[in-house]
Write a protein that holds these residues in place. Structure first.
Motif, PDB file in Angstrom:
ATOM      1  N   ALA A   1     -20.416  18.142 -24.581  1.00  0.00           N
ATOM      2  CA  ALA A   1     -19.771  17.240 -25.543  1.00  0.00           C
ATOM      3  C   ALA A   1     -19.096  16.081 -24.816  1.00  0.00           C
ATOM      4  O   ALA A   1     -19.288  14.903 -25.173  1.00  0.00           O
ATOM      5  CB  ALA A   1     -18.755  18.004 -26.394  1.00  0.00           C
ATOM      6  N   THR A   2     -18.315  16.391 -23.788  1.00  0.00           N
ATOM      7  CA  THR A   2     -17.618  15.329 -23.051  1.00  0.00           C
ATOM      8  C   THR A   2     -18.597  14.460 -22.275  1.00  0.00           C
ATOM      9  O   THR A   2     -18.447  13.235 -22.241  1.00  0.00           O
ATOM     10  CB  THR A   2     -16.577  15.939 -22.086  1.00  0.00           C
ATOM     11  N   ASP A   3     -19.598  15.089 -21.662  1.00  0.00           N
ATOM     12  CA  ASP A   3     -20.571  14.305 -20.885  1.00  0.00           C
ATOM     13  C   ASP A   3     -21.303  13.296 -21.776  1.00  0.00           C
ATOM     14  O   ASP A   3     -21.472  12.119 -21.405  1.00  0.00           O
ATOM     15  CB  ASP A   3     -21.592  15.233 -20.231  1.00  0.00           C
ATOM     16  N   LEU A   4     -21.745  13.747 -22.935  1.00  0.00           N
ATOM     17  CA  LEU A   4     -22.517  12.873 -23.829  1.00  0.00           C
ATOM     18  C   LEU A   4     -21.644  11.799 -24.454  1.00  0.00           C
ATOM     19  O   LEU A   4     -22.064  10.638 -24.587  1.00  0.00           O
ATOM     20  CB  LEU A   4     -23.185  13.710 -24.914  1.00  0.00           C
ATOM     21  N   LEU A   5     -20.437  12.164 -24.849  1.00  0.00           N
ATOM     22  CA  LEU A   5     -19.552  11.170 -25.455  1.00  0.00           C
ATOM     23  C   LEU A   5     -19.098  10.137 -24.417  1.00  0.00           C
ATOM     24  O   LEU A   5     -18.952   8.955 -24.730  1.00  0.00           O
ATOM     25  CB  LEU A   5     -18.351  11.858 -26.114  1.00  0.00           C
ATOM     26  N   LYS A   6     -18.897  10.577 -23.192  1.00  0.00           N
ATOM     27  CA  LYS A   6     -18.587   9.622 -22.119  1.00  0.00           C
ATOM     28  C   LYS A   6     -19.768   8.675 -21.905  1.00  0.00           C
ATOM     29  O   LYS A   6     -19.572   7.456 -21.731  1.00  0.00           O
ATOM     30  CB  LYS A   6     -18.271  10.354 -20.818  1.00  0.00           C
ATOM     31  N   ALA A   7     -20.975   9.218 -21.925  1.00  0.00           N
ATOM     32  CA  ALA A   7     -22.164   8.376 -21.768  1.00  0.00           C
ATOM     33  C   ALA A   7     -22.267   7.369 -22.906  1.00  0.00           C
ATOM     34  O   ALA A   7     -22.646   6.211 -22.698  1.00  0.00           O
ATOM     35  CB  ALA A   7     -23.419   9.246 -21.711  1.00  0.00           C
ATOM     36  N   ALA A   8     -21.918   7.807 -24.121  1.00  0.00           N
ATOM     37  CA  ALA A   8     -21.951   6.900 -25.276  1.00  0.00           C
ATOM     38  C   ALA A   8     -20.919   5.789 -25.126  1.00  0.00           C
ATOM     39  O   ALA A   8     -21.203   4.613 -25.400  1.00  0.00           O
ATOM     40  CB  ALA A   8     -21.705   7.686 -26.563  1.00  0.00           C
ATOM     41  N   VAL A   9     -19.713   6.162 -24.693  1.00  0.00           N
ATOM     42  CA  VAL A   9     -18.663   5.152 -24.489  1.00  0.00           C
ATOM     43  C   VAL A   9     -19.076   4.162 -23.399  1.00  0.00           C
ATOM     44  O   VAL A   9     -18.929   2.941 -23.551  1.00  0.00           O
ATOM     45  CB  VAL A   9     -17.327   5.825 -24.117  1.00  0.00           C
ATOM     46  N   ASP A  10     -19.602   4.686 -22.299  1.00  0.00           N
ATOM     47  CA  ASP A  10     -20.016   3.809 -21.190  1.00  0.00           C
ATOM     48  C   ASP A  10     -21.135   2.864 -21.633  1.00  0.00           C
ATOM     49  O   ASP A  10     -21.120   1.668 -21.306  1.00  0.00           O
ATOM     50  CB  ASP A  10     -20.498   4.652 -20.004  1.00  0.00           C
ATOM     51  N   SER A  11     -22.101   3.410 -22.383  1.00  0.00           N
ATOM     52  CA  SER A  11     -23.213   2.582 -22.835  1.00  0.00           C
ATOM     53  C   SER A  11     -22.737   1.507 -23.805  1.00  0.00           C
ATOM     54  O   SER A  11     -23.160   0.349 -23.728  1.00  0.00           O
ATOM     55  CB  SER A  11     -24.280   3.458 -23.509  1.00  0.00           C
ATOM     56  N   SER A  12     -21.847   1.897 -24.718  1.00  0.00           N
ATOM     57  CA  SER A  12     -21.337   0.908 -25.669  1.00  0.00           C
ATOM     58  C   SER A  12     -20.481  -0.138 -24.967  1.00  0.00           C
ATOM     59  O   SER A  12     -20.481  -1.312 -25.348  1.00  0.00           O
ATOM     60  CB  SER A  12     -20.536   1.599 -26.777  1.00  0.00           C
ATOM     61  N   GLY A  13     -19.771   0.272 -23.916  1.00  0.00           N
ATOM     62  CA  GLY A  13     -18.972  -0.678 -23.148  1.00  0.00           C
ATOM     63  C   GLY A  13     -19.834  -1.724 -22.471  1.00  0.00           C
ATOM     64  O   GLY A  13     -19.479  -2.911 -22.432  1.00  0.00           O
ATOM     65  N   ARG A  14     -20.982  -1.294 -21.951  1.00  0.00           N
ATOM     66  CA  ARG A  14     -21.893  -2.250 -21.308  1.00  0.00           C
ATOM     67  C   ARG A  14     -22.444  -3.242 -22.316  1.00  0.00           C
ATOM     68  O   ARG A  14     -22.797  -4.375 -21.951  1.00  0.00           O
ATOM     69  CB  ARG A  14     -23.030  -1.499 -20.619  1.00  0.00           C
ATOM     70  N   ARG A  15     -22.510  -2.817 -23.574  1.00  0.00           N
ATOM     71  CA  ARG A  15     -23.017  -3.712 -24.619  1.00  0.00           C
ATOM     72  C   ARG A  15     -21.902  -4.485 -25.320  1.00  0.00           C
ATOM     73  O   ARG A  15     -22.166  -5.304 -26.186  1.00  0.00           O
ATOM     74  CB  ARG A  15     -23.796  -2.893 -25.654  1.00  0.00           C
ATOM     75  N   GLY A  16     -20.667  -4.176 -24.945  1.00  0.00           N
ATOM     76  CA  GLY A  16     -19.530  -4.876 -25.534  1.00  0.00           C
ATOM     77  C   GLY A  16     -19.261  -4.519 -26.981  1.00  0.00           C
ATOM     78  O   GLY A  16     -18.739  -5.358 -27.737  1.00  0.00           O
ATOM     79  N   ILE A  17     -19.588  -3.274 -27.379  1.00  0.00           N
ATOM     80  CA  ILE A  17     -19.417  -2.905 -28.799  1.00  0.00           C
ATOM     81  C   ILE A  17     -18.690  -1.565 -28.952  1.00  0.00           C
ATOM     82  O   ILE A  17     -18.984  -0.789 -29.850  1.00  0.00           O
ATOM     83  CB  ILE A  17     -20.792  -2.801 -29.498  1.00  0.00           C
ATOM     84  N   VAL A  18     -17.733  -1.276 -28.082  1.00  0.00           N
ATOM     85  CA  VAL A  18     -17.021  -0.006 -28.137  1.00  0.00           C
ATOM     86  C   VAL A  18     -16.221   0.084 -29.436  1.00  0.00           C
ATOM     87  O   VAL A  18     -15.480  -0.834 -29.787  1.00  0.00           O
ATOM     88  CB  VAL A  18     -16.073   0.151 -26.939  1.00  0.00           C
ATOM     89  N   SER A  19     -16.369   1.199 -30.151  1.00  0.00           N
ATOM     90  CA  SER A  19     -15.643   1.385 -31.405  1.00  0.00           C
ATOM     91  C   SER A  19     -14.465   2.331 -31.199  1.00  0.00           C
ATOM     92  O   SER A  19     -14.508   3.237 -30.362  1.00  0.00           O
ATOM     93  CB  SER A  19     -16.566   1.955 -32.493  1.00  0.00           C
ATOM     94  N   GLY A  20     -13.418   2.138 -31.990  1.00  0.00           N
ATOM     95  CA  GLY A  20     -12.259   3.017 -31.924  1.00  0.00           C
ATOM     96  C   GLY A  20     -12.608   4.443 -32.297  1.00  0.00           C
ATOM     97  O   GLY A  20     -12.089   5.399 -31.708  1.00  0.00           O
ATOM     98  N   ASP A  21     -13.491   4.606 -33.273  1.00  0.00           N
ATOM     99  CA  ASP A  21     -13.870   5.956 -33.706  1.00  0.00           C
ATOM    100  C   ASP A  21     -14.540   6.733 -32.572  1.00  0.00           C
ATOM    101  O   ASP A  21     -14.254   7.919 -32.369  1.00  0.00           O
ATOM    102  CB  ASP A  21     -14.818   5.878 -34.908  1.00  0.00           C
ATOM    103  N   LEU A  22     -15.443   6.083 -31.842  1.00  0.00           N
ATOM    104  CA  LEU A  22     -16.131   6.751 -30.738  1.00  0.00           C
ATOM    105  C   LEU A  22     -15.150   7.109 -29.631  1.00  0.00           C
ATOM    106  O   LEU A  22     -15.202   8.219 -29.070  1.00  0.00           O
ATOM    107  CB  LEU A  22     -17.239   5.852 -30.190  1.00  0.00           C
ATOM    108  N   LEU A  23     -14.242   6.212 -29.316  1.00  0.00           N
ATOM    109  CA  LEU A  23     -13.245   6.482 -28.281  1.00  0.00           C
ATOM    110  C   LEU A  23     -12.354   7.661 -28.665  1.00  0.00           C
ATOM    111  O   LEU A  23     -12.034   8.505 -27.832  1.00  0.00           O
ATOM    112  CB  LEU A  23     -12.391   5.232 -28.040  1.00  0.00           C
ATOM    113  N   CYS A  24     -11.966   7.732 -29.935  1.00  0.00           N
ATOM    114  CA  CYS A  24     -11.126   8.842 -30.393  1.00  0.00           C
ATOM    115  C   CYS A  24     -11.885  10.160 -30.353  1.00  0.00           C
ATOM    116  O   CYS A  24     -11.320  11.203 -30.010  1.00  0.00           O
ATOM    117  CB  CYS A  24     -10.607   8.568 -31.805  1.00  0.00           C
ATOM    118  N   LEU A  25     -13.161  10.115 -30.706  1.00  0.00           N
ATOM    119  CA  LEU A  25     -13.976  11.326 -30.667  1.00  0.00           C
ATOM    120  C   LEU A  25     -14.091  11.830 -29.228  1.00  0.00           C
ATOM    121  O   LEU A  25     -13.962  13.036 -28.962  1.00  0.00           O
ATOM    122  CB  LEU A  25     -15.359  11.023 -31.238  1.00  0.00           C
ATOM    123  N   ALA A  26     -14.311  10.913 -28.298  1.00  0.00           N
ATOM    124  CA  ALA A  26     -14.385  11.291 -26.888  1.00  0.00           C
ATOM    125  C   ALA A  26     -13.049  11.848 -26.416  1.00  0.00           C
ATOM    126  O   ALA A  26     -13.001  12.841 -25.674  1.00  0.00           O
ATOM    127  CB  ALA A  26     -14.793  10.077 -26.050  1.00  0.00           C
TER     128      ALA A  26
END
Length: 261
Positions: free
Chosen positions: A182-207
């Protein structure tokens, strides 16, 4: 496909308006996924976004009672859909986040059992002190020995030993096994969204919640870093324009944020 779309919209509406009736929609969901399995995803952005929406909605239905383990046949179907999407694009934010959320929800059964057992253990060993410093035993009788700092130190040591021993019990071990992906995948999602400049608050809170949960079932020497990562994600979420942390997450950040650089 339009029939499936209408059906999923109906389930989504139910989850918002009358979630208590979710069990009545399971057969409905079964027929929907049978139809979806016969339809290949179309290579258009519209079909892709609808696929994410459909799996997200059905996953919410599957884990309406996450403390009991959810509905395996439905949650497993959702997992397969997320896996299929990540295989096509290993940096896809939606599928990484959805799969990470799946594992976090999957861990709720063990986390719920741990919470109940630890709560009963704590309440069963608690004691009260009288005004003259003596302690009350489980029968409400004042013990004769005077209260001292040694008593507190001994109790703290005993509690620490018991807490570490519990970390090796089946529910803790299984919870960690589910929360690591769970943490590995959510971290990967946050990192990927960060590279695209579209990090959402909901995703960060879930992580952050995934890391908080993993910290709660880990040895102290590694739990600290998990909690620190949760704080860092909550800080990022707080700074997202227009996003407001849920009260319990804001409280967590207020209490522990000052301890993390």
């Amino acid at each position: 496909m339009s029939v499936c779309r209408d059906g999923i919209a109906r389930i989504e509406r139910m989850l918002h308006e009358s979630p208590g009736s979710w069990q009545e929609y399971l057969n409905y969901a079964r027929s929907i996924i049978a139809s979806l399995d016969q339809v290949n995803s179309l290579p258009s952005s519209t079909a892709r976004s609808e696929q994410v929406w459909a799996v997200t909605t059905l996953q919410k239905l599957a884990f309406q009672d996450a403390d009991s383990g959810g509905i395996p046949w439905l949650s497993d179907w959702c997992q397969r859909q997320w896996l299929g999407m990540t295989e096509r694009d290993r940096s896809d934010v939606d599928s990484l986040g959805g799969l990470g959320h799946y594992w976090l929800l999957k861990a709720q059964k063990q986390l719920s059992v741990i919470h109940r057992e630890d709560g009963s253990t704590s309440s069963g060993t608690s004691s009260a002190r009288t005004s003259d410093g003596r302690t009350m035993d489980g029968l409400g009788l004042a013990t004769s020995h005077a209260y001292s700092q040694w008593d507190d130190d001994a109790a703290a040591t005993r509690a620490a030993v018991e807490a570490e021993a519990r970390l090796h019990t089946p529910n803790y071990v299984e919870a960690r096994a589910l929360l690591v992906p769970a943490t590995d995948l959510l971290k990967a999602a946050v990192d990927s969204s960060g590279r695209r400049g579209i990090v959402s608050g909901d995703l960060l809170c879930l992580a952050a919640e995934a890391y908080m949960s993993l910290g709660n079932v880990s040895l102290a020497r590694v739990a600290e870093e998990h909690f620190a990562q949760a704080v860092r994600y909550l800080r990022q979420a707080r700074d997202v324009a227009g996003f407001v942390l849920a009260p319990y997450l804001q409280q967590y950040l207020d209490e522990y944020g000052r301890l993390v650089d």
